[in-house]
Enzyme design. Structure first.
Site, PDB file in Angstrom:
ATOM      1  CB  THR A 138       4.638   1.573   5.254  1.00 49.68           C
ATOM      2  OG1 THR A 138       5.089   2.899   5.462  1.00 49.68           O
ATOM      3  CG2 THR A 138       3.595   1.607   4.190  1.00 49.68           C
ATOM      4  CB  THR A 173       0.160  13.813   9.404  1.00 51.69           C
ATOM      5  OG1 THR A 173       1.131  12.974   8.814  1.00 51.69           O
ATOM      6  CG2 THR A 173      -0.889  12.970  10.108  1.00 51.69           C
TER       7      THR A 173
END
Lengths: 396, 396
Positions: free
Chosen positions: A182, A145
């Site tokens: 994570t 991203t």
């Protein structure tokens, strides 16, 4: 080095136009029947819909497909979000003739906007058509991203005279303060291991890697780390002994490589900071001190400025909330320079020394608490103009 | 409005050249004999030398003089720092013929550098020569560091038909996350009250004001808040009743005014953010949620960008660590716009609504937890390029 393929795994990446046109934003990972999986997920109470669905599916069936989209986190989306994640799995399952339970969904991107399910589903055939054993690099790009670089790591080792391979990919650059697992991380091996063993190895690896990094203290709603074992190499991971240690170490090294790559690619990061705390009563208090330093905007801006304003580090240690901290036992080092000894400025410290260390792109802050044997280590970034720019501009 | 003078108090400000030439950096406050005082201090374990000395002196004697320098915090300076703070008191005491115990020292500025004692002591005669009853405004300037504006507040009220006055000054713009008291704050009144009563009134006022603000989560080593009562008006603060409430309210209002002024002058601040958390089981968990939102770099950069990226607020609530939080009971509002209801995007929320609120320079985030009656309120700023600039440039 390109990521090494894992026998029994193929990956397909495509542009589904979920948020932007022509961005690789949809990845399908196909795993061979019999693959065992373990996973750790975010501890954020507002965990995303795909996290909930992936948990349920993982407990119900062995996975055959993973489907990952960027551009939309499908978090804060309530009941509709759960339905959308479920529909994603059903649509993919229908295309490949699998059970919906055998599909694990993952999403990352903006929180709180409805998942553009139509575009996602419309992209599935193209992602399936793209499935390739050497699709790891494309997949590493496909899950990015705000990342500026794809992240992967591979290791090979020998188990009972058979070579086995482990490869992992990860994404993440902001909202990084994993509390358990994570971001999105996918690690796979062709060795054989059952779920319990994989979970044990993964939990230990994550504790020392993804759970020891922070960019901004913001734990994401979508963090997931998956470890897959296809068993195609024909070599079993034993539950103890040198081969167990060798395999567990390789997984930990891959997780550490990926975690460090995430920090190096942290939003706006110009420096890689290691915070090492030693001499604590237990690991928890060492982590407390390490994270207080790593999260301090004042410490982070001083690193950005290459300014040896070490008083900010000392102040962070002081406010970390340790009971009965004896200041005269505290020492603080910046790389080889001892800046604080016995709780005050070290007599032989010079500003020039500090300045020299602060110019480096990788710096270790080492704090000695002088009250026990425990240690903890955390990796973080500095805080730059670009962190603000990226997060002020992201989405708008 | 200019600050109102307090009978029994004179203030003198001068440029001692402690860090920069020609900056007002040394303030002496003289209080009439018989003045009672109360104070709250930082909870940072590395509290500064003047904090330690002021505590000791305050417990030993009634104060006659306060001496405040900027440009150097005299923190992290160990034994020499304590000697320097002590010498400061002795030198001032000798000039005015007072006991050293009757002098309270305060410092603010860079941590970890030796106090330039010679320059400070050399400036004392000029500060004493400048003592004036209307010296409050000059003193408010004299204690500024990265502050861009002086901060003061005054109130008058009637106690048993006598008018009494309360005036306060404060400094602070960064390293703001008071844990007990904050920064440097001096509040004085000409009413009569003993130390215990002053301490009670001050503690309550600080809890709702200075202990409810944060700029960057960094608790300073030097925070101090002092309340002085000279008794010159001849009106006693009663220990209960309407006059007690009136006086305590006025002190709280002054502290709130000053705390809000600190936030408005927060380093790089472009917005004033109120975070209101309601419906918690106790105040502690409400504060926990409020501070998690207020400290989130992602939430703060979204405010800076005027971007209604409310998913970041939701994620902050989710990671605040509340046990058994029921998401379907959570609601989040931005001013009058309800953005989250039942744990997901409110059905009637529109991006245009959010955009409209985010353009404002003062915004209230209101979170309903739906699990109790407790509330908490915290004030904070956004995170801008200028915060990074100020803290990357400060000192260098």
């Amino acid at each position: 080095m390109e990521p090494l393929a894992i026998a029994g795994i193929r990956l397909g990446t495509t542009c589904a136009g979920i948020k932007y046109p022509d961005r690789r934003d949809l990845v399908v990972i196909e795993v061979v029947a019999g693959t065992r999986a373990a996973a750790v997920f975010t501890r954020n109470a507002f965990c995303a819909a795909p996290v909930t669905v992936a948990r349920v599916h993982l407990s119900a069936a062995q996975p055959r497909y993973l489907v990952i989209n960027t551009g939309n986190a499908n978090a804060g989306t309530g009941r509709q979000g759960l339905l959308d994640a479920d529909t994603t799995c059903r649509e993919l399952a229908a295309l490949v003739g699998a059970s919906p339970d055998a599909v694990l969904p993952f999403s990352t991107g903006v929180i709180g906007e409805p998942l553009p399910l139509d575009r996602l589903v419309a992209g599935l055939p193209a992602a399936l058509a793209a499935l390739r054993a050497d699709g790891w690099s494309d997949a590493a790009h496909g899950i990015m991203t705000t990342d500026t670089r794809p992240k992967w790591a591979s290791r090979q080792l020998t188990l009972a005279e058979t070579t086995v391979t482990i490869t992992g990919i990860a994404k993440g650059a902001g909202m990084i303060c994993p509390d358990m697992a994570t971001l999105l991380v996918f690690v796979a091996t062709d060795a054989t291991a059952d779920e319990a063993l994989l979970q044990q190895i993964l939990a230990a690896a994550v504790a020392d890697s993804f759970n020891a990094i922070t960019v901004d203290g913001d734990t994401s709603t979508n963090d997931c780390c998956v470890l897959l074992a296809t068993g195609q190499a024909g070599a079993k991971v034993p539950t103890t002994g040198a081969d167990y240690e060798g395999f567990a170490t390789a997984v930990r090294e891959i997780c550490t490589d990926l975690a460090q790559a995430i920090i190096r690619d942290g939003e706006g990061a110009t420096k890689f900071i290691t915070v090492q705390v030693e001499g604590g009563r237990d690991q928890a208090e060492c982590r407390q001190v390490a994270y207080t330093i790593a999260h301090s905007p004042l410490v982070k801006t001083a690193f950005f400025a290459s300014d040896p304003n070490w008083g900010r580090i000392l102040a962070a240690v002081g406010r970390a909330g340790l009971v009965d901290l004896e200041l005269e036992r505290v020492a603080i080092h910046l790389d080889e320079a001892c800046i604080v000894r016995h709780g005050e400025r070290a007599p032989d410290y010079t500003e020039a020394q500090g300045q020299q260390v602060m110019q480096r792109s990788a710096i270790t802050v080492r704090v000695e608490l002088g009250r026990g044997e425990a240690t903890a280590r955390v990796w973080t970034t500095d805080l730059s103009f670009d962190y603000v720019r990226i997060n002020a501009e992201y989405r708008t």
